[in-house]
Design an enzyme around this catalytic site. Structure first.
Site, short mmCIF file in Angstrom:
data_model
loop_
_atom_site.label_atom_id
_atom_site.label_comp_id
_atom_site.label_asym_id
_atom_site.label_seq_id
_atom_site.Cartn_x
_atom_site.Cartn_y
_atom_site.Cartn_z
CB CYS A 24 -0.90 0.00 1.23
SG CYS A 24 -1.88 -1.50 1.39
NE ARG A 82 4.20 1.61 -1.80
CZ ARG A 82 5.24 1.36 -1.00
NH1 ARG A 82 6.44 1.76 -1.34
NH2 ARG A 82 5.08 0.70 0.12
N GLY A 112 0.36 -2.16 6.70
CA GLY A 112 0.82 -3.18 7.64
C GLY A 112 -0.30 -4.08 8.10
CD GLU A 137 14.29 -17.97 -14.19
OE1 GLU A 137 14.16 -16.75 -14.01
OE2 GLU A 137 13.60 -18.60 -15.04
CE LYS A 195 14.70 -13.91 -15.00
NZ LYS A 195 13.96 -14.75 -15.91
CD GLU A 217 13.62 -13.66 -19.82
OE1 GLU A 217 12.39 -13.71 -19.96
OE2 GLU A 217 14.16 -13.65 -18.70
CE LYS A 219 6.80 -8.63 -15.14
NZ LYS A 219 8.09 -9.25 -14.80
#
Length: 624
Positions: free
Chosen positions: A18, A43, A115, A497, A501, A504, A619
């Protein structure tokens, strides 16, 4: 995690992503807060709201949805104020809705909160007995009523202090009170809060970008510190009221750099966010005392799982590598057979799926077209579907029978890093939950596995300390024409992986192989120019991995070993060796993955590549 009180659930998650912004000064506070909320959009959130002093007291505007929706509500009202607070919320306690959105109000007290309040249930019961009523499902409203209860006899800052003495949990707060206009009180514990110092104006926020257009002078609050903002200035105290002297830090970041937390690229920021992301993914989802996983966190019940005879897991790209790791975990810990498919292949092979099977889909975005198609096909054939996903309210989450949110936070960089680690963390929890349900794991073994998980964020921090050593290795090999990555057992998906990476991010061709396959073809590629990245844990395959290193050495290859600390022999026979902390053989792969992410990042940067937005990639792949 704090001990759970009587009648209190031990399974609680934080509203970790948040955003908070507050302002007091001579500008229009409503406009400043709305702009600050927009700068915190990265965020992630699903509702937003503002509260501000008007001529009649404090007014609140909030809504489910995006900040543009909030702006549309108030744009024709021409609101002005000198003091306001605002919030973007990612739902945990209670679904996304206007009632659950912040700010929350109790009488004249209004607050925003990041929180968790771990003991909110007994506090809620006590307040209800005093006559307080509740309009939301949130823990935050409980805290708001509690502060108001103390405000009946104390100034705002003292009421906040008294209320927080009754609270267990994590919080960053901004609080205002109709009886004390021209004052904002902020306090933090286990959740960030910063203060901006301007010319006759003051800001409070969960992150610097919220006010960077107005001020670059910042106070970083430490644990259990309170700040009181008035038109006269800023006062910082400890939570017990002792004055605290804070040095002003001048931030040199640009607004875009601030969103990156001062890092050069989002990818690097997200790599370094992994300790926090993993912590948020596991927090509140199991009881360390009993070794029990809260199945409700997966949206599952023991009844739903009791008749499961097989698990299918489908995913694409990096998520597929998490799925391969899941197979090792679930089959060993729960003794349930697992089939793993690349999602784009699943529905075209006429899979043998029925109502006794569980389909697990792993997806960062929840919108990947191939994964959604596989999920729908499995459901059509009668299987139940569990989505392991990072995006609240995504299509995969909505259409699944059950969903487990990884809470890694927004991942801006196209190449997945923190989402991968949290996905593997999620399937580790799932494997333990299934093992307990099936009776293949007893309580002591489950507690042992979960205790190691609690240590994982700190060990990831230590793994990140290899950054400088990896940058040096990257300088030596950034012009290589190709790489081979080798791993065995559960480390094989990590080799895949690591190779992905590098492809990419740097556009260098790289391949991951099971190390036992070396002699069946890949060994022909080895010469003096080929870097070979070899993953080594001190496990049952340790000696075989040492043999692989010697095979590369004898043919003139360049070994880059990534090994756990106890595998000291690796350093003696490797040209380059990076070590990570030891863990159990299910979690060691997550630690080994961190240096591979850094290696890909640094090689990409040295080659001048756009590491945040590599060419030809998106994405979320939303078309087949």
């Amino acid at each position: 995690m704090a001990d759970a009180g009587a009648g209190e659930s031990p399974f609680v998650r934080p509203d970790s992503m948040c955003g908070i912004i507050g302002y007091i000064g001579n500008r229009n506070a409503v406009s400043v807060v709305l702009e600050g909320l927009k700068r915190l959009e990265y965020r992630g959130y699903d509702s937003a709201g503002v509260a501000f002093f008007s001529g009649q007291g404090i007014d609140v505007r909030r809504c489910k949805g995006k900040i543009k929706d909030l702006s549309a509500i108030i744009e024709n009202e021409h609101l002005t104020s000198s003091t306001a607070i605002g919030h973007t919320r990612w739902a945990t306690h209670g679904k996304p809705s206007e009632e659950n959105a912040h700010p929350h109000r109790s009488g004249g007290v209004v607050l925003v909160h990041n929180g968790i309040i771990e003991n909110y249930l007994p506090l809620k019961k006590k307040l209800a007995e005093k006559g307080y009523s509740f309009a939301s499902d949130t823990d935050t409203e409980v805290l708001c009523h509690l502060i108001r209860d103390h405000c009946n006899r104390l100034p705002l800052e003292e009421a906040v202090r008294e209320a927080l003495r009754e609270v267990r949990g994590a919080y960053a707060l901004a609080v205002i009170n109709e009886q004390e206009p021209g004052k904002v009180v902020g306090v933090r514990k286990d959740s960030p809060l910063v203060v901006g110092i301007g010319d006759g104006e003051y800001f409070i926020a969960s992150d610097v970008p919220a006010f960077l257009n107005y001020s670059r002078d910042v106070l970083f609050l430490d644990e259990e510190e309170m700040v009181i903002l008035t038109t006269d200035g800023v006062v910082v105290t400890s939570l017990d009221g002792t004055p605290v002297h804070k040095e002003v830090t001048s931030v040199t970041w640009s607004p875009s750099m601030a969103e990156k937390g001062g890092y050069r690229h989002f990818m690097l920021k997200e790599i370094f966010e992994q300790p926090r992301a993993v912590s948020d993914t596991v927090r509140g989802r199991f009881s360390p005392e009993t070794g029990e996983i809260n199945l409700e966190e997966f949206g599952l019940s023991s009844g739903m799982l009791s008749g499961i005879s097989k698990i299918f897991i489908v995913a694409c790209g990096t998520s597929w590598h998490a799925a391969l790791a899941a197979k090792y975990m679930i089959e060993e810990l729960a003794r349930i057979p697992v089939e793993v498919d690349i999602a784009s292949e699943f529905r075209y092979r006429r899979p043998l799926v029925d109502a006794t099977h569980l389909m697990v889909v792993i997806t960062q975005s929840g919108e990947t077209a191939d994964t959604l198609a596989a999920q729908r096909e499995a459901k059509r054939l009668g299987a139940k579907a569990l989505s392991i996903c990072n995006v609240v309210g995504s299509t995969s989450a909505r259409e699944a029978d059950a969903v487990f949110y990884t809470h890694s936070g927004p991942e801006i960089g196209v190449a997945s890093t923190k989402a991968f680690l949290t996905q593997v963390t999620a399937v580790y929890l799932l494997a333990i939950a299934l093992g307990r349900l099936k009776g293949t794991l007893d309580e002591p073994r489950s507690r042992e596995l979960l205790d190691e998980l609690l240590l994982l964020p700190g060990k990831i921090e230590r793994a990140l300390s290899s950054d400088e050593a990896i940058r040096s290795i990257a300088r030596d090999y950034c012009r290589a024409r190709g790489f081979i990555y080798l791993g065995r057992g559960i480390n094989y998906p990590i080799a895949l992986e690591g190779a992905l990476k590098l492809k990419e991010i740097s556009y260098i061709h790289a391949e991951g192989y099971p190390a036992g396959e070396m002699k069946h073809g890949p060994i022909a590629l080895i010469d003096e120019e080929l870097p070979v990245v070899i993953l080594v844990s001190r496990d049952s395959l340790f000696e075989k991995m040492l043999t692989n290193i010697q095979e590369v050495n004898s043919r003139g290859g360049n070994v880059i070993a990534v090994a756990t600390e106890s595998a000291r022999e690796v350093e003696e026979i490797s040209g380059n060796c990076v070590t990570v902390p030891d863990s159990n053989h299910f979690l060691s792969p997550l630690l080994l993955a961190v240096p591979l992410q850094l290696l890909a990042y640094h090689i990409g940067v040295l080659r001048g590549c756009d590491v945040d937005q590599p060419r030809n990639l998106a994405k979320s792949v939303t078309v087949e």
